[in-house]
Design an enzyme around this catalytic site. Structure first.
Site, PDB file in Angstrom:
ATOM      1  N   ARG A 146      36.442  33.986  37.169  1.00 31.62           N
ATOM      2  CA  ARG A 146      36.229  34.842  38.333  1.00 31.62           C
ATOM      3  C   ARG A 146      34.824  35.432  38.311  1.00 31.62           C
ATOM      4  NH1 ARG A 146      40.904  39.166  38.786  1.00 31.62           N
ATOM      5  NH2 ARG A 146      39.693  39.706  40.649  1.00 31.62           N
TER       6      ARG A 146
ATOM      7  N   CYS B 222      35.911  45.814  37.436  1.00 32.24           N
ATOM      8  CA  CYS B 222      36.896  44.735  37.236  1.00 32.24           C
ATOM      9  C   CYS B 222      37.291  44.242  38.621  1.00 32.24           C
ATOM     10  CB  CYS B 222      38.099  45.239  36.437  1.00 32.24           C
ATOM     11  SG  CYS B 222      38.972  46.628  37.194  1.00 32.24           S
TER      12      CYS B 222
END
Length: 288
Positions: free
Chosen positions: A182, A245
Site C-alpha cells: 500500500r 497509517c
C-alpha cells in the site's frame, strides 16, 4: 502508581487487577484492517474490563474523517460514563494482541491523562497463559460522589494535513504504518476514492514488524529499527516524528513503540492516508 514504560505485562495486570483505582478498558474494534483478524467463537474478556468503544463513542462522528479523535467534550462525557477520573490508573487492551489499544492509549495522552498503559499482548496473550476470564463486561456504577472527568487537551500531540504539508522538507520524520504494498502504491486502497501511494518523503514501517506474535518487540529491537529508518537521535537533537497509517488507528502502534524505545516527540496525523489520499490537491509519491 505511575510506571515509566508505556506497556504492562499480563503478570503485572493480574497482580494489580483488583486495585481500587485501576480501570481496565477493552478497546477492541469490529473492523480490523492490515492484518488477519483473530476471531472468537464467543465473547470473552478479562475480569473488570469495560468496553471502550472507539468506533461509536470515543470518536467525533460529526467529522468527515474516518475514526476521527473525539473532541475533549465528547471524551469527557464518555470517560465519565465509564467511571474514569483524573486519578484513575487506566490499562487498555484489545482482542487482537496489540492493534487498537494503542489508539485508545494515545487518546488518553491527548486528553492529558498520563497514568495510562497498554497491556502487552492483549487478550490473546492473556488467554494463552490461561489467566482468569469473564463472559461479560463489568457494569459501571456512577454514584453521587463520582467526579466528572475533566480533560487537559494536548493539541501538540495531533495534527492535520496542513501541518504535515508544511513539515515536508523539514527535520520532521513522517512514518507510515501501512503494509509495504500500500505504501508503494502497488496495492489498491481498501477505501473507495483514495489514491495509491504515500506522503512525499515519508518512510514505511509496517506495524506488524514491531510485534513478536502478540507482544511488542524488545526495547533494544525497537530502538534498532527506528535507528535504521531515521538515524540515531539523542536528547535535544531528536527530530519530531509524525505518524500516519490508513485512518489513524495503527499509526498509534508505531507511536507506542517509539515512546517505548525512548523517543518523546510524537505527533499523530489523525486523518492519515484516508484523508491525504482522498485530497487531489495534496502531493503523493509511489514506489518503495
Amino acid at each position: 502508581m505511575e510506571l515509566e514504560y508505556p506497556l504492562v505485562t499480563t503478570a503485572w495486570l493480574e497482580a494489580n487487577l483488583f486495585e481500587s483505582n485501576l480501570v481496565l478498558l477493552d478497546a477492541s474494534m469490529q473492523s480490523v484492517v492490515g492484518k488477519e483478524p483473530i476471531l472468537y467463537d464467543e465473547f470473552i474478556c478479562i475480569p473488570r474490563a469495560q468496553k471502550f468503544d472507539i468506533e461509536r463513542v470515543f470518536c467525533d462522528t460529526t467529522s468527515s474523517q474516518l475514526h476521527a479523535m473525539p473532541t475533549p467534550e465528547q471524551f469527557e462525557q464518555g470517560a465519565t460514563a465509564l467511571g474514569i477520573d483524573r486519578d484513575s490508573l487506566v490499562v487498555i487492551y484489545d482482542n487482537q494482541g496489540i492493534y487498537s489499544a494503542p489508539r485508545a492509549w494515545w487518546m488518553f495522552k491527548l486528553m492529558g491523562h498520563e497514568n495510562v498503559y497498554v497491556l502487552d499482548g492483549g487478550l490473546p496473550q492473556w488467554l494463552s497463559e490461561e489467566r482468569m476470564t469473564s463472559e461479560s463486561y463489568q457494569l459501571t456504577v456512577i454514584d453521587e460522589e463520582s467526579v466528572p472527568y475533566v480533560a487537559d487537551f494536548q493539541p501538540e500531540l495531533i495534527c492535520d494535513a496542513n501541518y504535515v504539508l508544511e513539515s515536508l522538507g523539514s527535520d520532521s520524520v513522517i512514518l507510515d504504518a501501512r503494509a509495504a504494498g500500500r505504501f508503494a502504491g502497488e496495492v489498491s486502497e481498501p477505501r473507495p476514492g483514495v489514491r495509491c501511494g504515500h506522503i512525499p518523503g515519508s518512510v514505511n514501517l509496517p506495524f506488524g514488524e514491531l510485534l513478536r506474535e502478540h507482544r511488542m518487540k524488545r526495547v533494544e529491537d525497537l530502538q534498532a529499527m527506528f535507528e535504521q529508518l531515521v538515524g540515531e537521535q539523542v536528547g535535544e537533537q531528536e527530530a519530531e516524528r509524525i505518524f500516519s497509517c490508513g485512518s489513524g488507528i495503527t499509526a498509534c502502534i508505531l507511536i507506542l513503540a517509539s515512546v517505548a524505545s525512548g523517543h518523546d516527540k510524537a505527533v499523530l496525523y489523525d486523518g492519515s492516508w484516508a484523508d491525504w489520499g482522498s485530497n487531489a490537491d495534496l502531493p503523493i509519491e509511489q514506489g518503495a
